[in-house]
Design a protein around this motif. Structure first.
Motif, PDB file in Angstrom:
ATOM      1  N   GLY A  14      60.614 -25.201  21.295  1.00  0.00           N
ATOM      2  CA  GLY A  14      60.484 -23.989  22.103  1.00  0.00           C
ATOM      3  C   GLY A  14      61.221 -24.143  23.425  1.00  0.00           C
ATOM      4  O   GLY A  14      61.395 -25.245  23.928  1.00  0.00           O
ATOM      5  N   THR A  16      61.122 -24.238  26.858  1.00  0.00           N
ATOM      6  CA  THR A  16      60.118 -24.397  27.908  1.00  0.00           C
ATOM      7  C   THR A  16      60.739 -24.091  29.272  1.00  0.00           C
ATOM      8  O   THR A  16      61.957 -24.152  29.443  1.00  0.00           O
ATOM      9  CB  THR A  16      59.548 -25.823  27.889  1.00  0.00           C
ATOM     10  N   TYR A  24      59.013 -18.648  38.949  1.00  0.00           N
ATOM     11  CA  TYR A  24      58.745 -17.732  37.837  1.00  0.00           C
ATOM     12  C   TYR A  24      58.086 -16.431  38.292  1.00  0.00           C
ATOM     13  O   TYR A  24      58.491 -15.335  37.878  1.00  0.00           O
ATOM     14  CB  TYR A  24      57.880 -18.423  36.769  1.00  0.00           C
ATOM     15  N   GLY A  59      51.199 -19.640  25.713  1.00  0.00           N
ATOM     16  CA  GLY A  59      52.441 -19.565  26.493  1.00  0.00           C
ATOM     17  C   GLY A  59      52.143 -18.875  27.808  1.00  0.00           C
ATOM     18  O   GLY A  59      52.825 -17.944  28.224  1.00  0.00           O
ATOM     19  N   ALA A  87      55.120 -26.301  29.029  1.00  0.00           N
ATOM     20  CA  ALA A  87      55.774 -26.795  30.247  1.00  0.00           C
ATOM     21  C   ALA A  87      54.720 -27.318  31.225  1.00  0.00           C
ATOM     22  O   ALA A  87      53.939 -26.542  31.792  1.00  0.00           O
ATOM     23  CB  ALA A  87      56.590 -25.681  30.892  1.00  0.00           C
ATOM     24  N   ALA A 109      50.092 -27.842  26.164  1.00  0.00           N
ATOM     25  CA  ALA A 109      49.986 -27.943  24.701  1.00  0.00           C
ATOM     26  C   ALA A 109      51.020 -27.019  24.074  1.00  0.00           C
ATOM     27  O   ALA A 109      51.556 -26.131  24.743  1.00  0.00           O
ATOM     28  CB  ALA A 109      48.584 -27.546  24.250  1.00  0.00           C
ATOM     29  N   ALA A 111      52.110 -24.211  21.071  1.00  0.00           N
ATOM     30  CA  ALA A 111      51.481 -23.148  20.286  1.00  0.00           C
ATOM     31  C   ALA A 111      51.493 -23.450  18.794  1.00  0.00           C
ATOM     32  O   ALA A 111      50.651 -22.955  18.050  1.00  0.00           O
ATOM     33  CB  ALA A 111      52.202 -21.836  20.549  1.00  0.00           C
ATOM     34  N   THR A 127      51.860 -13.032  26.074  1.00  0.00           N
ATOM     35  CA  THR A 127      52.859 -12.099  26.596  1.00  0.00           C
ATOM     36  C   THR A 127      54.176 -12.836  26.858  1.00  0.00           C
ATOM     37  O   THR A 127      54.207 -13.864  27.522  1.00  0.00           O
ATOM     38  CB  THR A 127      52.366 -11.428  27.902  1.00  0.00           C
ATOM     39  N   PHE A 128      55.230 -12.300  26.281  1.00  0.00           N
ATOM     40  CA  PHE A 128      56.597 -12.793  26.509  1.00  0.00           C
ATOM     41  C   PHE A 128      56.775 -14.263  26.166  1.00  0.00           C
ATOM     42  O   PHE A 128      57.559 -14.958  26.788  1.00  0.00           O
ATOM     43  CB  PHE A 128      57.046 -12.490  27.949  1.00  0.00           C
ATOM     44  N   PHE A 129      56.045 -14.707  25.145  1.00  0.00           N
ATOM     45  CA  PHE A 129      56.168 -16.087  24.684  1.00  0.00           C
ATOM     46  C   PHE A 129      56.997 -16.179  23.404  1.00  0.00           C
ATOM     47  O   PHE A 129      57.820 -17.079  23.244  1.00  0.00           O
ATOM     48  CB  PHE A 129      54.777 -16.696  24.460  1.00  0.00           C
ATOM     49  N   HIS A 132      60.596 -17.213  22.895  1.00  0.00           N
ATOM     50  CA  HIS A 132      60.970 -18.573  23.320  1.00  0.00           C
ATOM     51  C   HIS A 132      60.914 -19.573  22.171  1.00  0.00           C
ATOM     52  O   HIS A 132      61.194 -20.745  22.374  1.00  0.00           O
ATOM     53  CB  HIS A 132      60.042 -19.053  24.447  1.00  0.00           C
TER      54      HIS A 132
HETATM   55  C1  LIG Z   1      58.620 -16.103  29.506  1.00  0.00           C
HETATM   56  S1  LIG Z   1      57.323 -17.278  29.728  1.00  0.00           S
HETATM   57  C2  LIG Z   1      55.881 -16.206  29.597  1.00  0.00           C
HETATM   58  C3  LIG Z   1      54.785 -16.624  30.553  1.00  0.00           C
HETATM   59  C4  LIG Z   1      53.614 -15.643  30.658  1.00  0.00           C
HETATM   60  N1  LIG Z   1      52.942 -15.488  29.389  1.00  0.00           N
HETATM   61  C5  LIG Z   1      54.069 -14.305  31.176  1.00  0.00           C
HETATM   62  O1  LIG Z   1      53.893 -13.279  30.492  1.00  0.00           O
HETATM   63  O2  LIG Z   1      54.578 -14.256  32.294  1.00  0.00           O
HETATM   64  C6  LIG Z   1      57.279 -18.162  28.165  1.00  0.00           C
HETATM   65  C7  LIG Z   1      56.491 -19.451  28.252  1.00  0.00           C
HETATM   66  O3  LIG Z   1      56.438 -20.070  26.965  1.00  0.00           O
HETATM   67  C8  LIG Z   1      56.423 -21.484  27.193  1.00  0.00           C
HETATM   68  N2  LIG Z   1      56.731 -22.180  25.923  1.00  0.00           N
HETATM   69  C9  LIG Z   1      57.924 -22.388  25.328  1.00  0.00           C
HETATM   70  N3  LIG Z   1      57.758 -23.012  24.143  1.00  0.00           N
HETATM   71  C10 LIG Z   1      56.427 -23.196  23.980  1.00  0.00           C
HETATM   72  C11 LIG Z   1      55.623 -23.730  22.943  1.00  0.00           C
HETATM   73  N4  LIG Z   1      56.167 -24.219  21.819  1.00  0.00           N
HETATM   74  N5  LIG Z   1      54.281 -23.724  23.089  1.00  0.00           N
HETATM   75  C12 LIG Z   1      53.708 -23.224  24.212  1.00  0.00           C
HETATM   76  N6  LIG Z   1      54.417 -22.699  25.240  1.00  0.00           N
HETATM   77  C13 LIG Z   1      55.763 -22.669  25.119  1.00  0.00           C
HETATM   78  C14 LIG Z   1      57.427 -21.686  28.305  1.00  0.00           C
HETATM   79  O4  LIG Z   1      57.274 -22.928  28.957  1.00  0.00           O
HETATM   80  C15 LIG Z   1      57.118 -20.481  29.209  1.00  0.00           C
HETATM   81  O5  LIG Z   1      56.200 -20.803  30.224  1.00  0.00           O
END
Ligand SMILES: C[S@@+](CC[C@H](N)C(=O)[O-])C[C@H]1O[C@@H](n2cnc3c(N)ncnc32)[C@H](O)[C@@H]1O
Length: 221
Positions: A14, A16, A24, A59, A87, A109, A111, A127-129, A132
């Motif tokens: 993912g 991160t 952010y 996320g 992250a 952790a 997802a 949201t917005f995960f 990624h």
């Molecule tokens: C665009 S941000 C969204 C943050 C928050 N949910 C929001 O709406 O503002 C996406 C997040 O997914 C996390 N991420 C990326 N790969 C991941 C994974 N495999 N498991 C959990 N989190 C992950 C990133 O580190 C990042 O903080």
């Protein structure tokens, strides 16, 4: 139950955002055209949270939604509302911002391998995960979401979906071209939506569509 992953940074394909953790919260409103507050409010409304229910935010980034969810609930249990993110620096910011809130807990952790027992949560949000992570991880994390939700548990997912107008096409495709992010293209092509329908939830509903490219989905286990 898998071990707590806070001790060593989780490995994931993912994308991160350790590098962006400190800025952010300043950048997110720009990237969501100022609509992120509305998406969070709608997510919380759709989840219909009550009392001492347990909720997971997947996320979670800096944990704004996680804290807002906790504020809706009555519990005093430390792990009532849990935010996870791959992250470690995002989780550090989230913990700092939640200092003093008793019913919130943040964990580093991934997802696709959630460190929780089956049927641990009444509800979940993300949201917005999902733009990624690649298709394989999308499928694995949705299977994990089902596993940790109780039967009948609710979830809301907000993310990039197939654009439906010029603004949507501009926003979605510029995200793809700027970051060269195949995971965004998958969402644009409707493949996140397909995997939601294929994941085995008893109910999947696309509740609304915003700015021509963001969809809100409601799911029941
Ligand atoms: C665009 S941000 C969204 C943050 C928050 N949910 C929001 O709406 O503002 C996406 C997040 O997914 C996390 N991420 C990326 N790969 C991941 C994974 N495999 N498991 C959990 N989190 C992950 C990133 O580190 C990042 O903080």
């Amino acid at each position: 139950m898998p071990a707590d992953r806070d001790c060593s940074p989780p490995e994931t394909r993912g994308r991160t955002l350790d590098h962006a953790a400190s800025v952010y919260d300043l950048l997110a409103p720009v990237m969501t055209l100022g609509l992120e507050g509305r998406y969070r409010r709608r997510t919380i409304e759709l989840l219909r949270l009550v009392g001492t229910e347990r909720v997971l935010d997947i996320g979670c980034g800096t944990g704004i939604l996680t804290r807002q969810i906790a504020a809706r609930l009555d519990g005093s249990c430390r792990e009532q509302v849990i935010g996870i993110d791959a992250a470690a620096k995002m989780i550090a910011v989230a913990r700092r911002k939640a200092a003093g809130i008793v019913n919130v807990h943040f964990k580093t952790a991934v997802a696709e391998t959630l460190p929780f027992a089956e049927a641990r949560f009444d509800a979940a949000a993300s949201t917005f995960f999902y733009h990624h992570i690649d298709m394989d991880l999308k499928k694995r994390s949705l299977a994990e979401l089902r596993r940790v939700l109780k039967p009948g548990g609710r979830a809301v997912i907000v993310d990039v979906d197939t654009p439906t107008n010029l603004l949507g096409r501009l926003c979605a495709w510029s995200g793809y071209w700027l970051f060269r992010q195949e995971e965004i293209r998958e969402n644009i092509e409707g493949r996140l939506r397909e995997s939601l329908y294929d994941a085995g939830f008893s109910r999947v509903e696309k509740v609304s569509h915003h700015a021509g490219h963001i969809s809100i989905f409601y799911l029941e286990n």
